[in-house]
Design a protein around this motif. Structure first.
Motif, PDB file in Angstrom:
ATOM      1  N   LEU A 171       0.850  -1.192   0.000  1.00 23.14           N
ATOM      2  CA  LEU A 171       0.000   0.000   0.000  1.00 23.14           C
ATOM      3  C   LEU A 171       0.886   1.242   0.000  1.00 23.14           C
ATOM      4  N   VAL A 172       0.519   2.207  -0.848  1.00 19.32           N
ATOM      5  CA  VAL A 172       1.197   3.507  -0.844  1.00 19.32           C
ATOM      6  C   VAL A 172       0.196   4.528  -0.312  1.00 19.32           C
ATOM      7  N   ALA A 173       0.568   5.193   0.783  1.00 21.80           N
ATOM      8  CA  ALA A 173      -0.287   6.245   1.349  1.00 21.80           C
ATOM      9  C   ALA A 173       0.286   7.588   0.909  1.00 21.80           C
ATOM     10  N   MET A 174      -0.544   8.403   0.253  1.00 24.58           N
ATOM     11  CA  MET A 174      -0.119   9.737  -0.193  1.00 24.58           C
ATOM     12  C   MET A 174      -0.869  10.774   0.623  1.00 24.58           C
ATOM     13  N   THR A 175      -0.153  11.454   1.516  1.00 24.63           N
ATOM     14  CA  THR A 175      -0.831  12.417   2.380  1.00 24.63           C
ATOM     15  C   THR A 175      -0.691  13.825   1.801  1.00 24.63           C
ATOM     16  N   VAL A 176      -1.685  14.640   2.084  1.00 25.95           N
ATOM     17  CA  VAL A 176      -1.632  16.036   1.645  1.00 25.95           C
ATOM     18  C   VAL A 176      -2.251  16.906   2.727  1.00 25.95           C
ATOM     19  N   SER A 177      -1.603  18.033   2.976  1.00 23.05           N
ATOM     20  CA  SER A 177      -2.198  19.041   3.863  1.00 23.05           C
ATOM     21  C   SER A 177      -1.886  20.401   3.233  1.00 23.05           C
ATOM     22  N   GLU A 200      -1.394  26.247  -0.357  1.00 18.24           N
ATOM     23  CA  GLU A 200      -0.219  25.563  -0.910  1.00 18.24           C
ATOM     24  C   GLU A 200      -0.103  24.182  -0.266  1.00 18.24           C
ATOM     25  N   PRO A 201       0.040  23.126  -1.100  1.00 21.61           N
ATOM     26  CA  PRO A 201       0.035  21.775  -0.543  1.00 21.61           C
ATOM     27  C   PRO A 201       1.388  21.336   0.003  1.00 21.61           C
TER      28      PRO A 201
END
Length: 349
Positions: free
Chosen positions: A272-278, A284-285
């Motif tokens: 599993l690849v988890a791609m986080t973004v905030s 702006e990410p």
């Protein structure tokens, strides 16, 4: 099937995010309104089981705001696409994707049209009509299509759904987020011109963004399912989950390792690849990545592919990880969304 009624299904991708959902609803509505003496019933299908709909928090929020009850929607587990196709009654329009997953390969020959905004991974010959344009939101392509049609078809509800979707997808049309194109901006402006009573952009984006990033009370399993894509090769199946919280917070969730293991084992994923973004206050990410697999060779293959990628380069910096079977990275190239990372992982598999 018993009445030999043809069905024309308009369906988004299996992540079933706001863009896929609204593109399917709006395009099916437009086709139903404008097709000359339609033989077929036009049916938008949300490409997830109904039970998963509550996890699509931004979608449930916008549809509720616009008075569209969940009871009026049709989900993937409520329609037998295979049975319809087998009976020769199915036409399929794909929005927000153009390659069906392996499990749906049998439906490929029913595809009559594609409307997508990612680079073409496979050619389709006639009679399939293909519109692939690298805009920020597939809803932009649907909006253009509706605006080119007969006047008066676009109503206030559909306009509001499209308007909100483009704003959320294109991060409130912010150039620094790297997603918006002039065509997205033009569509938002045209919708506002046609329907001056649409709420202000900042208010729409703020409410949808807050709803999308509201993961309060979600279990790890629900967070992994909330925005899930799956890649498969002959040997392995790998999940790619969009995660809406900071990676450090996610990696230190209680019982995370057991949850990852149970999630992958239960669904047959080798990794599993988890791609986080905030986002900061200027929209702006900040993006980070985690690669999980109990199989060291697979984990190594995925990590190398991501580290060495050049189209685009992700500019990865290793981060400390609490677990040996999870590699963690800060992603220097913050405009490389999952749409750009998926082809890298697919090539690695």
């Amino acid at each position: 099937v018993r009445q030999h009624r043809e069905i024309h299904v308009v369906m988004g991708n299996e992540a079933c995010d706001l863009d896929s959902t609204v593109s399917a609803l709006a395009l099916a509505y437009f086709l139903a309104q404008t097709s000359p003496a339609p033989k077929a019933a036009f049916v938008p299908v949300l490409n997830i089981p109904r039970a998963d709909f509550t996890l699509r928090t931004e979608t449930t929020f916008l549809l509720r705001e616009r008075g569209i009850p969940a009871a009026s929607l049709i989900f993937r587990d409520e329609i037998d696409l295979g049975g319809l196709h087998h009976a020769g009654l199915l036409s399929l329009t794909l929005v927000d994707h153009h390659v069906l997953p392996g499990a749906d390969a049998a439906l490929e020959e029913a595809v009559v049209e594609v409307l997508d905004h990612r680079p073409l991974e496979r050619d389709r010959g006639p009679p399939c009509q293909v519109t692939v344009e690298l805009v920020g939101s597939c809803a932009t392509l649907v909006t253009e299509r509706i605006l080119q049609g007969p006047p008066g078809v676009l109503d206030r509800t559909t306009a509001a759904l499209l308007h909100g979707t483009i704003l959320l997808d294109c991060i409130n049309l912010s150039p620094t987020a790297g997603k918006v194109t002039p065509r997205d901006v033009a569509c938002v402006s045209l919708l506002e011109e046609r329907f001056p009573e649409l709420p202000a952009r900042d208010a729409v984006f703020g409410a949808l963004h807050a709803a999308k990033f509201d993961v309060t009370g979600l279990t790890t399993e629900q967070m992994l399912r909330k925005d899930l894509k799956v890649l498969s090769s002959d040997e392995v199946v790998v999940a790619i989950s969009g995660i809406f919280e900071d990676l450090e917070t996610f990696l230190h969730r209680p019982g995370l390792l057991q949850d990852l293991e149970a999630f992958c084992q239960g669904r047959g994923y080798a990794g599993l690849v988890a791609m986080t973004v905030s986002f900061n206050e200027h929209h702006e990410p900040t993006r980070k990545l985690a690669v999980y697999s109990q199989q060291e060779p697979l984990r190594g293959t995925l990590c190398r592919a991501l580290e060495e990628a050049t189209t685009p380069s992700l500019l990865l910096q290793p981060l400390p990880s609490p677990w040996a079977c999870v590699a963690a990275y800060a992603q220097g190239n913050a405009v490389a969304t999952r749409k750009k990372v998926l082809p890298i992982l697919r090539a690695a598999l």
